[in-house]
Motif scaffolding. Structure first.
Motif, PDB file in Angstrom:
ATOM      1  N   ILE A 182      47.540  45.934  35.775  1.00 14.83           N
ATOM      2  CA  ILE A 182      46.680  45.204  37.286  1.00 14.83           C
ATOM      3  C   ILE A 182      47.548  45.829  38.444  1.00 14.83           C
ATOM      4  CG2 ILE A 182      45.504  43.721  35.894  1.00 14.83           C
ATOM      5  CD1 ILE A 182      47.814  41.654  37.395  1.00 14.83           C
ATOM      6  N   GLN A 183      46.806  46.354  39.379  1.00 13.78           N
ATOM      7  CA  GLN A 183      47.379  46.019  40.920  1.00 13.78           C
ATOM      8  C   GLN A 183      46.764  45.069  41.719  1.00 13.78           C
ATOM      9  OE1 GLN A 183      47.227  49.815  42.999  1.00 13.78           O
ATOM     10  NE2 GLN A 183      48.276  51.459  41.649  1.00 13.78           N
ATOM     11  N   ALA A 184      48.117  44.172  42.222  1.00 16.97           N
ATOM     12  CA  ALA A 184      48.191  43.308  42.893  1.00 16.97           C
ATOM     13  C   ALA A 184      48.695  43.375  44.360  1.00 16.97           C
ATOM     14  CB  ALA A 184      48.424  42.022  42.064  1.00 16.97           C
ATOM     15  N   ASP A 185      48.140  42.681  45.248  1.00 21.60           N
ATOM     16  CA  ASP A 185      49.051  42.803  46.647  1.00 21.60           C
ATOM     17  C   ASP A 185      50.217  41.599  46.393  1.00 21.60           C
ATOM     18  OD1 ASP A 185      50.016  41.070  48.986  1.00 21.60           O
ATOM     19  OD2 ASP A 185      48.536  42.273  49.864  1.00 21.60           O
ATOM     20  N   SER A 186      51.704  42.556  46.817  1.00 21.09           N
ATOM     21  CA  SER A 186      53.030  42.153  46.709  1.00 21.09           C
ATOM     22  C   SER A 186      53.183  40.522  47.060  1.00 21.09           C
ATOM     23  CB  SER A 186      53.994  42.557  47.089  1.00 21.09           C
ATOM     24  OG  SER A 186      53.278  43.085  48.761  1.00 21.09           O
ATOM     25  N   MET A 187      52.572  39.827  47.774  1.00 24.47           N
ATOM     26  CA  MET A 187      52.663  38.813  47.938  1.00 24.47           C
ATOM     27  C   MET A 187      51.468  37.567  47.654  1.00 24.47           C
ATOM     28  SD  MET A 187      54.309  39.380  50.792  1.00 24.47           S
ATOM     29  CE  MET A 187      54.709  37.603  51.873  1.00 24.47           C
ATOM     30  N   ILE A 188      51.065  37.884  46.326  1.00 22.41           N
ATOM     31  CA  ILE A 188      51.235  36.512  45.320  1.00 22.41           C
ATOM     32  C   ILE A 188      52.213  35.460  45.215  1.00 22.41           C
ATOM     33  CG2 ILE A 188      49.143  38.853  44.327  1.00 22.41           C
ATOM     34  CD1 ILE A 188      50.866  38.734  42.106  1.00 22.41           C
ATOM     35  N   THR A 189      51.263  34.665  44.621  1.00 21.04           N
ATOM     36  CA  THR A 189      52.387  33.844  44.036  1.00 21.04           C
ATOM     37  C   THR A 189      52.577  33.908  42.495  1.00 21.04           C
ATOM     38  OG1 THR A 189      50.459  32.043  43.770  1.00 21.04           O
ATOM     39  CG2 THR A 189      51.985  32.433  46.254  1.00 21.04           C
ATOM     40  N   VAL A 190      53.588  32.755  41.759  1.00 21.42           N
ATOM     41  CA  VAL A 190      53.068  32.692  40.899  1.00 21.42           C
ATOM     42  C   VAL A 190      52.096  32.214  40.085  1.00 21.42           C
ATOM     43  CG1 VAL A 190      55.010  32.068  38.553  1.00 21.42           C
ATOM     44  CG2 VAL A 190      56.147  32.311  40.269  1.00 21.42           C
ATOM     45  N   SER A 191      51.341  31.269  41.018  1.00 29.26           N
ATOM     46  CA  SER A 191      50.617  31.079  40.488  1.00 29.26           C
ATOM     47  C   SER A 191      49.235  31.682  40.342  1.00 29.26           C
ATOM     48  CB  SER A 191      50.026  30.092  41.739  1.00 29.26           C
ATOM     49  OG  SER A 191      48.931  28.623  41.634  1.00 29.26           O
ATOM     50  N   ASP A 192      49.165  32.534  41.371  1.00 26.86           N
ATOM     51  CA  ASP A 192      48.182  33.942  41.062  1.00 26.86           C
ATOM     52  C   ASP A 192      48.649  34.259  39.688  1.00 26.86           C
ATOM     53  OD1 ASP A 192      47.183  33.148  43.947  1.00 26.86           O
ATOM     54  OD2 ASP A 192      48.290  34.641  45.400  1.00 26.86           O
TER      55      ASP A 192
END
Length: 538
Positions: free
Chosen positions: A20-30
Protein backbone atom coordinates in the motif's frame (compact mmCIF):
# COMPACT_ATOMS: atom_id res chain seq x y z
CA UNK A 1 4.59 12.97 0.83
CA UNK A 2 3.73 9.27 0.70
CA UNK A 3 5.26 6.14 2.17
CA UNK A 4 5.03 2.60 0.80
CA UNK A 5 4.48 -0.40 3.04
CA UNK A 6 4.59 -4.09 2.16
CA UNK A 7 2.50 -6.01 4.69
CA UNK A 8 2.81 -9.78 4.64
CA UNK A 9 1.73 -12.78 6.72
CA UNK A 10 4.83 -14.30 8.33
CA UNK A 11 5.50 -17.89 7.35
CA UNK A 12 2.74 -18.10 4.74
CA UNK A 13 3.40 -20.49 1.82
CA UNK A 14 2.76 -19.38 -0.84
CA UNK A 15 3.46 -15.85 0.45
CA UNK A 16 0.46 -13.65 1.22
CA UNK A 17 1.19 -9.94 1.03
CA UNK A 18 -0.26 -6.59 -0.03
CA UNK A 19 1.56 -3.37 -0.85
CA UNK A 20 0.00 0.00 0.00
CA UNK A 21 0.89 3.64 -0.35
CA UNK A 22 -0.24 6.02 2.38
CA UNK A 23 0.37 9.55 3.55
CA UNK A 24 3.56 9.79 5.58
CA UNK A 25 1.67 11.53 8.40
CA UNK A 26 -0.53 8.54 9.28
CA UNK A 27 -0.67 7.52 12.92
CA UNK A 28 -0.07 4.00 14.20
CA UNK A 29 -3.83 3.94 14.80
CA UNK A 30 -4.39 4.61 11.08
CA UNK A 31 -2.06 1.71 10.24
CA UNK A 32 -4.03 -0.45 12.67
CA UNK A 33 -7.18 0.38 10.69
CA UNK A 34 -5.55 -0.35 7.33
CA UNK A 35 -4.36 -3.77 8.54
CA UNK A 36 -7.85 -4.59 9.75
CA UNK A 37 -9.24 -3.71 6.31
CA UNK A 38 -6.53 -5.62 4.42
CA UNK A 39 -6.16 -8.78 6.50
CA UNK A 40 -9.11 -8.89 8.87
CA UNK A 41 -6.90 -8.50 11.97
CA UNK A 42 -9.41 -7.28 14.55
CA UNK A 43 -8.46 -3.77 15.64
CA UNK A 44 -9.13 -4.39 19.33
CA UNK A 45 -7.33 -7.74 19.46
CA UNK A 46 -3.97 -6.97 17.88
CA UNK A 47 -0.96 -4.86 18.68
CA UNK A 48 1.72 -3.26 16.52
CA UNK A 49 5.44 -3.37 17.33
CA UNK A 50 7.80 -0.85 15.70
CA UNK A 51 11.51 -0.04 16.07
CA UNK A 52 12.30 3.19 17.91
CA UNK A 53 15.55 5.14 17.51
CA UNK A 54 16.89 6.17 20.90
CA UNK A 55 18.39 9.37 19.42
CA UNK A 56 17.82 11.78 16.58
CA UNK A 57 20.54 10.24 14.41
CA UNK A 58 19.54 7.29 12.26
CA UNK A 59 22.75 5.66 13.44
CA UNK A 60 21.54 5.64 17.04
CA UNK A 61 20.59 2.40 18.78
CA UNK A 62 17.00 1.17 18.50
CA UNK A 63 14.56 -0.62 20.73
CA UNK A 64 11.12 -2.08 20.06
CA UNK A 65 7.96 -0.36 21.29
CA UNK A 66 4.46 -1.83 21.37
CA UNK A 67 1.30 0.07 20.46
CA UNK A 68 -2.13 -0.96 21.64
CA UNK A 69 -5.67 0.32 21.37
CA UNK A 70 -6.85 2.69 24.10
CA UNK A 71 -10.30 3.95 24.99
CA UNK A 72 -10.76 7.40 26.54
CA UNK A 73 -12.99 6.00 29.27
CA UNK A 74 -11.61 2.51 29.87
CA UNK A 75 -7.93 2.96 28.99
CA UNK A 76 -5.94 0.16 27.33
CA UNK A 77 -8.12 -2.25 25.37
CA UNK A 78 -5.46 -4.84 24.47
CA UNK A 79 -3.50 -7.02 26.89
CA UNK A 80 0.10 -6.34 25.90
CA UNK A 81 1.55 -5.12 29.17
CA UNK A 82 1.53 -1.76 30.95
CA UNK A 83 4.19 -0.26 28.65
CA UNK A 84 2.04 -0.39 25.52
CA UNK A 85 1.69 3.06 23.94
CA UNK A 86 -1.51 4.66 22.71
CA UNK A 87 -1.51 4.15 18.93
CA UNK A 88 -3.39 7.40 18.28
CA UNK A 89 -0.53 9.56 19.63
CA UNK A 90 2.33 8.52 17.32
CA UNK A 91 3.21 8.73 13.63
CA UNK A 92 4.38 5.64 11.73
CA UNK A 93 7.09 7.70 9.99
CA UNK A 94 8.75 8.46 13.31
CA UNK A 95 9.54 4.74 13.60
CA UNK A 96 9.74 3.31 10.08
CA UNK A 97 12.25 5.80 8.74
CA UNK A 98 14.63 4.20 6.25
CA UNK A 99 13.60 1.69 3.53
CA UNK A 100 14.16 -1.74 5.00
CA UNK A 101 12.88 -0.83 8.47
CA UNK A 102 10.43 -3.43 9.75
CA UNK A 103 7.60 -3.64 12.23
CA UNK A 104 5.12 -6.36 13.17
CA UNK A 105 1.45 -6.79 14.00
CA UNK A 106 0.29 -9.75 16.06
CA UNK A 107 -2.71 -11.09 17.93
CA UNK A 108 -2.56 -11.84 21.69
CA UNK A 109 -2.00 -15.58 21.18
CA UNK A 110 0.56 -14.88 18.39
CA UNK A 111 -1.24 -17.38 16.16
CA UNK A 112 -1.05 -14.87 13.33
CA UNK A 113 1.73 -12.39 12.76
CA UNK A 114 2.25 -9.75 10.08
CA UNK A 115 5.47 -8.13 8.95
CA UNK A 116 5.35 -4.43 8.02
CA UNK A 117 8.20 -3.43 5.70
CA UNK A 118 8.98 0.15 4.66
CA UNK A 119 9.90 0.19 0.95
CA UNK A 120 11.33 2.86 -1.35
CA UNK A 121 8.75 4.34 -3.69
CA UNK A 122 9.53 3.81 -7.37
CA UNK A 123 6.22 5.09 -8.75
CA UNK A 124 4.23 7.50 -6.62
CA UNK A 125 0.58 7.32 -7.59
CA UNK A 126 -1.30 10.57 -8.03
CA UNK A 127 -4.59 9.05 -6.90
CA UNK A 128 -5.77 9.59 -3.31
CA UNK A 129 -4.12 7.52 -0.60
CA UNK A 130 -4.25 5.14 1.19
CA UNK A 131 -4.54 2.70 -1.69
CA UNK A 132 -3.35 -0.80 -2.54
CA UNK A 133 -0.76 -0.83 -5.33
CA UNK A 134 -0.08 -4.56 -5.53
CA UNK A 135 -0.54 -7.95 -3.92
CA UNK A 136 0.61 -11.56 -4.21
CA UNK A 137 -1.32 -14.29 -6.04
CA UNK A 138 -1.95 -16.00 -2.72
CA UNK A 139 -3.76 -12.86 -1.52
CA UNK A 140 -6.68 -13.74 -3.80
CA UNK A 141 -7.70 -17.02 -2.08
CA UNK A 142 -6.93 -15.42 1.33
CA UNK A 143 -9.44 -12.64 0.65
CA UNK A 144 -11.97 -15.09 -0.76
CA UNK A 145 -11.80 -17.05 2.49
CA UNK A 146 -12.66 -13.82 4.34
CA UNK A 147 -15.70 -13.44 2.06
CA UNK A 148 -16.99 -16.89 3.02
CA UNK A 149 -19.42 -17.50 5.90
CA UNK A 150 -19.46 -20.51 8.22
CA UNK A 151 -21.53 -22.54 5.73
CA UNK A 152 -19.00 -22.01 2.94
CA UNK A 153 -21.20 -19.52 1.10
CA UNK A 154 -19.60 -16.42 -0.40
CA UNK A 155 -21.02 -13.19 1.00
CA UNK A 156 -20.01 -11.46 -2.25
CA UNK A 157 -18.71 -12.47 -5.65
CA UNK A 158 -15.31 -14.17 -5.20
CA UNK A 159 -12.23 -12.42 -6.55
CA UNK A 160 -10.75 -13.97 -9.68
CA UNK A 161 -7.27 -12.42 -9.98
CA UNK A 162 -4.75 -10.03 -8.47
CA UNK A 163 -6.13 -7.00 -10.31
CA UNK A 164 -9.55 -7.54 -8.73
CA UNK A 165 -7.93 -8.07 -5.34
CA UNK A 166 -6.00 -4.78 -5.62
CA UNK A 167 -9.19 -2.97 -6.64
CA UNK A 168 -11.13 -4.55 -3.77
CA UNK A 169 -8.48 -3.62 -1.19
CA UNK A 170 -8.29 -0.04 -2.47
CA UNK A 171 -12.07 0.16 -2.13
CA UNK A 172 -11.78 -1.05 1.48
CA UNK A 173 -9.18 1.65 2.20
CA UNK A 174 -11.12 4.41 0.43
CA UNK A 175 -13.05 5.30 3.58
CA UNK A 176 -9.77 6.68 4.98
CA UNK A 177 -8.97 8.85 1.96
CA UNK A 178 -9.17 12.58 2.62
CA UNK A 179 -10.82 15.06 0.32
CA UNK A 180 -8.50 17.67 -1.12
CA UNK A 181 -10.19 20.48 0.79
CA UNK A 182 -9.45 18.68 4.08
CA UNK A 183 -5.72 18.72 3.37
CA UNK A 184 -5.41 22.33 2.23
CA UNK A 185 -3.40 24.51 4.60
CA UNK A 186 -2.51 28.17 4.48
CA UNK A 187 0.75 28.48 2.53
CA UNK A 188 3.81 29.98 4.16
CA UNK A 189 5.78 32.67 2.45
CA UNK A 190 9.05 34.43 3.23
CA UNK A 191 9.51 38.09 2.40
CA UNK A 192 12.59 38.52 0.18
CA UNK A 193 14.06 40.89 2.76
CA UNK A 194 13.92 38.07 5.33
CA UNK A 195 15.67 35.43 3.23
CA UNK A 196 19.15 36.02 4.66
CA UNK A 197 17.78 35.78 8.20
CA UNK A 198 16.09 32.53 7.22
CA UNK A 199 19.30 31.03 5.87
CA UNK A 200 21.03 32.01 9.13
CA UNK A 201 18.17 30.37 11.02
CA UNK A 202 18.49 27.15 9.03
CA UNK A 203 22.26 27.04 9.49
CA UNK A 204 21.80 27.49 13.23
CA UNK A 205 19.20 24.69 13.27
CA UNK A 206 21.52 22.35 11.38
CA UNK A 207 24.35 23.00 13.80
CA UNK A 208 22.04 22.37 16.77
CA UNK A 209 20.87 19.08 15.24
CA UNK A 210 24.45 17.95 14.58
CA UNK A 211 25.37 18.78 18.17
CA UNK A 212 22.50 16.72 19.65
CA UNK A 213 22.65 18.50 23.04
CA UNK A 214 19.77 16.40 24.40
CA UNK A 215 22.33 13.66 24.91
CA UNK A 216 23.52 15.51 28.03
CA UNK A 217 20.76 18.06 28.70
CA UNK A 218 17.32 17.35 30.12
CA UNK A 219 14.14 19.22 29.20
CA UNK A 220 13.63 19.98 32.92
CA UNK A 221 16.85 22.03 33.00
CA UNK A 222 15.73 25.61 32.39
CA UNK A 223 18.46 27.73 30.78
CA UNK A 224 18.05 31.52 30.91
CA UNK A 225 19.63 33.67 28.20
CA UNK A 226 20.03 37.41 28.77
CA UNK A 227 20.74 38.29 25.14
CA UNK A 228 22.61 41.45 24.10
CA UNK A 229 20.41 44.41 23.14
CA UNK A 230 17.25 42.50 24.06
CA UNK A 231 14.91 43.90 26.73
CA UNK A 232 13.72 40.53 28.04
CA UNK A 233 15.32 37.26 29.05
CA UNK A 234 14.57 34.06 27.16
CA UNK A 235 13.86 30.80 29.04
CA UNK A 236 14.99 27.74 27.08
CA UNK A 237 14.49 23.99 27.35
CA UNK A 238 16.24 21.38 25.17
CA UNK A 239 13.93 18.60 23.97
CA UNK A 240 14.97 15.07 23.10
CA UNK A 241 16.21 13.13 26.09
CA UNK A 242 12.87 11.32 26.34
CA UNK A 243 13.25 10.29 22.70
CA UNK A 244 9.82 11.54 21.58
CA UNK A 245 10.55 15.02 20.24
CA UNK A 246 13.91 16.54 19.37
CA UNK A 247 14.55 20.29 19.31
CA UNK A 248 14.16 23.20 21.67
CA UNK A 249 11.54 25.58 22.98
CA UNK A 250 12.22 29.14 24.14
CA UNK A 251 9.78 31.30 26.13
CA UNK A 252 10.23 35.07 25.95
CA UNK A 253 10.00 37.52 28.84
CA UNK A 254 7.97 37.56 32.04
CA UNK A 255 4.97 35.98 30.35
CA UNK A 256 7.23 33.21 29.13
CA UNK A 257 8.37 32.59 32.70
CA UNK A 258 4.74 32.50 33.84
CA UNK A 259 3.96 30.00 31.09
CA UNK A 260 6.84 27.75 32.18
CA UNK A 261 5.51 27.74 35.74
CA UNK A 262 2.05 26.83 34.47
CA UNK A 263 3.32 24.05 32.19
CA UNK A 264 5.51 22.43 34.83
CA UNK A 265 2.69 22.61 37.36
CA UNK A 266 0.41 21.01 34.75
CA UNK A 267 -2.51 23.01 36.08
CA UNK A 268 -4.00 26.33 35.06
CA UNK A 269 -4.97 26.89 38.68
CA UNK A 270 -1.29 27.17 39.63
CA UNK A 271 -1.00 30.54 37.90
CA UNK A 272 -4.14 32.46 37.04
CA UNK A 273 -3.18 34.63 34.09
CA UNK A 274 -4.81 35.55 30.81
CA UNK A 275 -1.98 36.65 28.61
CA UNK A 276 0.35 34.00 27.26
CA UNK A 277 3.87 34.28 25.92
CA UNK A 278 5.70 34.48 22.66
CA UNK A 279 7.24 31.04 22.20
CA UNK A 280 9.91 29.92 19.73
CA UNK A 281 9.81 26.23 18.83
CA UNK A 282 12.35 24.21 16.82
CA UNK A 283 11.21 20.66 16.12
CA UNK A 284 13.54 18.33 14.23
CA UNK A 285 11.33 16.09 12.11
CA UNK A 286 11.96 12.75 10.47
CA UNK A 287 12.00 12.92 6.70
CA UNK A 288 8.59 11.29 6.39
CA UNK A 289 6.93 13.54 8.96
CA UNK A 290 8.11 16.90 7.62
CA UNK A 291 4.92 18.92 6.91
CA UNK A 292 3.90 19.58 3.34
CA UNK A 293 3.77 23.35 3.82
CA UNK A 294 7.35 23.42 5.12
CA UNK A 295 8.51 21.41 2.13
CA UNK A 296 6.86 23.95 -0.16
CA UNK A 297 8.45 26.81 1.78
CA UNK A 298 11.95 25.36 1.52
CA UNK A 299 11.38 24.75 -2.18
CA UNK A 300 10.58 28.46 -2.59
CA UNK A 301 13.84 29.24 -0.81
CA UNK A 302 15.67 27.06 -3.33
CA UNK A 303 16.62 24.42 -0.77
CA UNK A 304 16.77 20.73 -1.64
CA UNK A 305 16.20 18.72 1.52
CA UNK A 306 15.44 15.37 -0.10
CA UNK A 307 18.88 14.06 0.85
CA UNK A 308 19.34 16.18 3.96
CA UNK A 309 19.89 14.77 7.43
CA UNK A 310 17.90 17.50 9.17
CA UNK A 311 14.33 18.64 8.60
CA UNK A 312 13.76 21.62 10.93
CA UNK A 313 10.19 22.76 11.52
CA UNK A 314 10.38 26.32 12.86
CA UNK A 315 7.41 28.00 14.51
CA UNK A 316 6.63 31.09 16.56
CA UNK A 317 3.61 31.20 18.85
CA UNK A 318 2.28 34.71 19.37
CA UNK A 319 -0.77 35.06 21.64
CA UNK A 320 -3.91 35.29 19.54
CA UNK A 321 -2.22 34.22 16.31
CA UNK A 322 -1.99 30.83 14.67
CA UNK A 323 1.43 29.23 15.09
CA UNK A 324 3.46 30.50 12.16
CA UNK A 325 6.91 30.59 10.67
CA UNK A 326 9.32 33.25 12.00
CA UNK A 327 9.16 36.54 10.15
CA UNK A 328 11.25 39.70 10.22
CA UNK A 329 12.79 40.35 13.60
CA UNK A 330 11.44 37.01 14.87
CA UNK A 331 13.66 35.04 12.47
CA UNK A 332 16.70 37.07 13.51
CA UNK A 333 16.00 36.56 17.21
CA UNK A 334 15.27 32.84 16.76
CA UNK A 335 18.60 32.28 14.97
CA UNK A 336 20.37 34.11 17.80
CA UNK A 337 18.66 31.97 20.44
CA UNK A 338 19.63 28.72 18.72
CA UNK A 339 23.24 29.85 18.19
CA UNK A 340 23.70 31.05 21.77
CA UNK A 341 22.12 27.91 23.21
CA UNK A 342 24.33 25.70 21.01
CA UNK A 343 27.43 27.55 22.18
CA UNK A 344 26.36 27.18 25.80
CA UNK A 345 25.55 23.48 25.45
CA UNK A 346 28.94 22.86 23.83
CA UNK A 347 30.76 24.76 26.59
CA UNK A 348 29.14 22.57 29.24
CA UNK A 349 29.08 19.28 27.38
CA UNK A 350 31.05 17.54 30.13
CA UNK A 351 29.54 19.61 32.94
CA UNK A 352 25.82 19.26 32.35
CA UNK A 353 25.22 18.82 36.06
CA UNK A 354 25.97 22.54 36.41
CA UNK A 355 22.55 23.27 34.92
CA UNK A 356 19.93 23.30 37.71
CA UNK A 357 16.52 21.73 37.18
CA UNK A 358 13.17 23.52 37.23
CA UNK A 359 12.51 22.44 40.82
CA UNK A 360 15.78 23.99 42.06
CA UNK A 361 15.71 27.38 43.78
CA UNK A 362 18.25 28.79 41.30
CA UNK A 363 18.48 28.57 37.52
CA UNK A 364 21.43 28.84 35.18
CA UNK A 365 21.89 32.28 33.54
CA UNK A 366 24.18 33.25 30.68
CA UNK A 367 24.47 37.01 30.27
CA UNK A 368 26.24 38.83 27.45
CA UNK A 369 28.23 42.02 28.03
CA UNK A 370 30.57 44.22 26.00
CA UNK A 371 34.17 44.66 27.03
CA UNK A 372 36.23 47.84 26.66
CA UNK A 373 36.70 47.14 22.96
CA UNK A 374 32.99 46.51 22.33
CA UNK A 375 33.60 42.81 21.95
CA UNK A 376 30.83 40.56 23.20
CA UNK A 377 31.61 38.09 25.95
CA UNK A 378 29.50 35.80 28.06
CA UNK A 379 29.20 35.73 31.83
CA UNK A 380 27.69 32.68 33.53
CA UNK A 381 25.83 32.85 36.81
CA UNK A 382 22.67 31.63 38.52
CA UNK A 383 19.51 33.54 39.29
CA UNK A 384 16.60 32.98 41.59
CA UNK A 385 13.54 32.53 39.36
CA UNK A 386 10.67 34.92 39.88
CA UNK A 387 7.82 33.75 42.07
CA UNK A 388 5.09 31.64 40.56
CA UNK A 389 2.63 34.22 41.83
CA UNK A 390 3.13 37.39 39.86
CA UNK A 391 2.71 40.74 41.60
CA UNK A 392 0.55 43.14 39.64
CA UNK A 393 -0.17 46.79 40.36
CA UNK A 394 -3.59 48.37 40.11
CA UNK A 395 -3.91 50.35 36.88
CA UNK A 396 -5.03 53.96 37.15
CA UNK A 397 -8.32 54.86 35.41
CA UNK A 398 -7.69 56.19 31.91
CA UNK A 399 -10.87 58.27 32.06
CA UNK A 400 -10.57 61.65 33.77
CA UNK A 401 -12.27 62.34 37.11
CA UNK A 402 -14.91 64.70 35.63
CA UNK A 403 -16.14 62.08 33.17
CA UNK A 404 -16.22 59.48 35.91
CA UNK A 405 -18.40 61.72 38.05
CA UNK A 406 -20.75 62.26 35.10
CA UNK A 407 -21.02 58.48 34.57
CA UNK A 408 -21.90 57.99 38.27
CA UNK A 409 -24.67 60.57 38.06
CA UNK A 410 -26.22 59.42 34.76
CA UNK A 411 -26.02 55.64 35.31
CA UNK A 412 -27.92 54.61 38.41
CA UNK A 413 -26.56 51.74 40.45
CA UNK A 414 -28.55 48.53 40.78
CA UNK A 415 -28.12 45.54 43.06
CA UNK A 416 -26.96 43.12 40.36
CA UNK A 417 -23.54 41.58 39.93
CA UNK A 418 -21.87 41.00 36.58
CA UNK A 419 -19.42 38.30 35.52
CA UNK A 420 -16.86 39.81 33.18
CA UNK A 421 -14.03 38.23 31.26
CA UNK A 422 -12.40 37.54 27.92
CA UNK A 423 -10.58 34.82 26.05
CA UNK A 424 -9.07 34.09 22.68
CA UNK A 425 -11.62 32.46 20.39
CA UNK A 426 -11.11 28.71 19.84
CA UNK A 427 -11.57 29.18 16.09
CA UNK A 428 -9.23 30.98 13.64
CA UNK A 429 -10.30 33.91 11.49
CA UNK A 430 -8.61 34.90 8.25
CA UNK A 431 -7.15 38.37 7.79
CA UNK A 432 -7.15 40.36 4.57
CA UNK A 433 -3.87 42.11 5.33
CA UNK A 434 -1.99 39.10 6.70
CA UNK A 435 -1.81 35.47 5.55
CA UNK A 436 -1.63 34.34 9.18
CA UNK A 437 -5.07 33.62 10.73
CA UNK A 438 -5.89 35.13 14.11
CA UNK A 439 -7.86 34.00 17.14
CA UNK A 440 -9.90 37.11 18.07
CA UNK A 441 -10.12 38.23 21.68
CA UNK A 442 -13.79 37.97 22.71
CA UNK A 443 -15.09 39.79 25.80
CA UNK A 444 -18.35 39.03 27.59
CA UNK A 445 -20.31 40.71 30.36
CA UNK A 446 -22.99 38.37 31.78
CA UNK A 447 -25.56 39.06 34.48
CA UNK A 448 -24.68 36.90 37.47
CA UNK A 449 -28.35 36.18 38.28
CA UNK A 450 -30.30 35.74 35.05
CA UNK A 451 -27.46 34.74 32.64
CA UNK A 452 -28.28 37.60 30.26
CA UNK A 453 -25.38 38.66 28.07
CA UNK A 454 -25.16 42.41 28.65
CA UNK A 455 -22.41 43.15 26.15
CA UNK A 456 -19.90 41.33 24.01
CA UNK A 457 -17.09 42.56 21.81
CA UNK A 458 -14.35 41.16 19.61
CA UNK A 459 -10.95 42.82 19.25
CA UNK A 460 -7.64 42.05 17.56
CA UNK A 461 -5.01 40.13 19.57
CA UNK A 462 -2.68 43.15 19.51
CA UNK A 463 -5.19 44.99 21.69
CA UNK A 464 -4.62 42.61 24.60
CA UNK A 465 -1.05 41.35 24.15
CA UNK A 466 0.65 44.37 25.71
CA UNK A 467 -0.22 45.27 29.28
CA UNK A 468 -0.94 48.99 28.85
CA UNK A 469 -3.05 48.34 25.74
CA UNK A 470 -4.87 45.55 27.55
CA UNK A 471 -5.75 47.92 30.40
CA UNK A 472 -7.18 50.42 27.93
CA UNK A 473 -9.23 47.70 26.19
CA UNK A 474 -10.60 46.29 29.46
CA UNK A 475 -11.56 49.67 30.91
CA UNK A 476 -13.21 50.75 27.67
CA UNK A 477 -15.29 47.56 27.64
CA UNK A 478 -16.55 48.12 31.19
CA UNK A 479 -17.49 51.73 30.45
CA UNK A 480 -19.28 50.66 27.25
CA UNK A 481 -21.28 48.11 29.23
CA UNK A 482 -22.38 50.81 31.70
CA UNK A 483 -23.31 53.13 28.85
CA UNK A 484 -25.26 50.43 26.97
CA UNK A 485 -27.27 49.35 30.04
CA UNK A 486 -27.46 52.85 31.58
CA UNK A 487 -26.76 51.16 34.92
CA UNK A 488 -23.84 50.47 37.21
CA UNK A 489 -23.73 47.00 38.78
CA UNK A 490 -23.06 46.69 42.49
CA UNK A 491 -20.09 44.50 41.70
CA UNK A 492 -18.23 42.62 39.03
CA UNK A 493 -16.63 39.20 39.23
CA UNK A 494 -13.48 38.50 37.20
CA UNK A 495 -11.38 35.35 37.04
CA UNK A 496 -8.12 36.79 35.84
CA UNK A 497 -5.36 38.66 37.64
CA UNK A 498 -4.65 40.96 34.70
CA UNK A 499 -8.29 41.98 34.41
CA UNK A 500 -8.69 42.42 38.15
CA UNK A 501 -5.80 44.87 38.38
CA UNK A 502 -6.83 46.62 35.16
CA UNK A 503 -10.30 47.40 36.56
CA UNK A 504 -9.89 47.62 40.33
CA UNK A 505 -9.26 51.39 40.68
CA UNK A 506 -11.73 52.27 37.93
CA UNK A 507 -14.43 50.28 39.73
CA UNK A 508 -13.52 51.95 43.01
CA UNK A 509 -14.00 55.38 41.45
CA UNK A 510 -17.39 54.28 40.08
CA UNK A 511 -18.58 52.77 43.38
CA UNK A 512 -18.43 49.20 42.04
CA UNK A 513 -16.98 46.26 43.98
CA UNK A 514 -14.36 44.42 41.92
CA UNK A 515 -13.85 40.86 43.13
CA UNK A 516 -11.48 38.15 41.95
CA UNK A 517 -13.21 34.77 41.64
CA UNK A 518 -11.98 31.56 40.07
CA UNK A 519 -15.51 30.41 39.26
CA UNK A 520 -17.69 32.32 36.76
CA UNK A 521 -20.50 29.83 36.00
CA UNK A 522 -22.71 32.18 33.95
CA UNK A 523 -19.79 33.50 31.92
CA UNK A 524 -18.59 29.95 31.22
CA UNK A 525 -22.07 28.94 30.05
CA UNK A 526 -22.21 31.90 27.66
CA UNK A 527 -18.77 31.00 26.32
CA UNK A 528 -19.71 27.36 25.77
CA UNK A 529 -22.89 28.42 23.96
CA UNK A 530 -20.86 30.63 21.63
CA UNK A 531 -18.37 27.87 20.85
CA UNK A 532 -21.17 25.37 20.22
CA UNK A 533 -22.94 27.83 17.92
CA UNK A 534 -19.79 28.43 15.85
CA UNK A 535 -18.95 24.72 15.62
CA UNK A 536 -22.43 23.94 14.30
CA UNK A 537 -22.21 26.48 11.49
CA UNK A 538 -21.98 24.90 8.00
Amino acid sequence: MNIQLKISIKGSKPPVWARIQADSMITVSDLHNYINELFGFDYNESSIKLPKHLGYSLRSATTDVVFGVFDEEYGQMTEFGPDALNDTHYLVSDFLIEPGDKGHCSTPDHSRRLEILLEPIKDEYEQPVPRCVGCSRAMVPYLNDLLMDEDGTYLDDPLRNQAEAVEDLTECLSIYQLDDDEKDLSPFNVDPSDEENWFDLLRASERFADLEPWQWLDSDQVIVLDLPNRPECVYCCVLGQMGNEFGLVAYAGDEGLAMIHRLFAQSDASLNTTLTAKVFHLSLCRRGTFPKDDRALFSLLGLDLEHADHWPMLRVQTPGYMNWIPRGEEALLFAEIIEKLSDLALDYRDRAARFPFYQDHEWFLRKYVLDDHDNEKSVDATIEPASKQREWHHAEPLTNAIDLQRIKKTARQNKSWVELGGSFAPFPVAQESDERPIFPWIEFAVDHTNEQVLLHASVMPDQVNEQSVYVRTAQKFLLNMIQETAQRPSGILVADDHLYHALFLLCKKLGIICSLSHDLPKWNQAWESLVEFVENQP
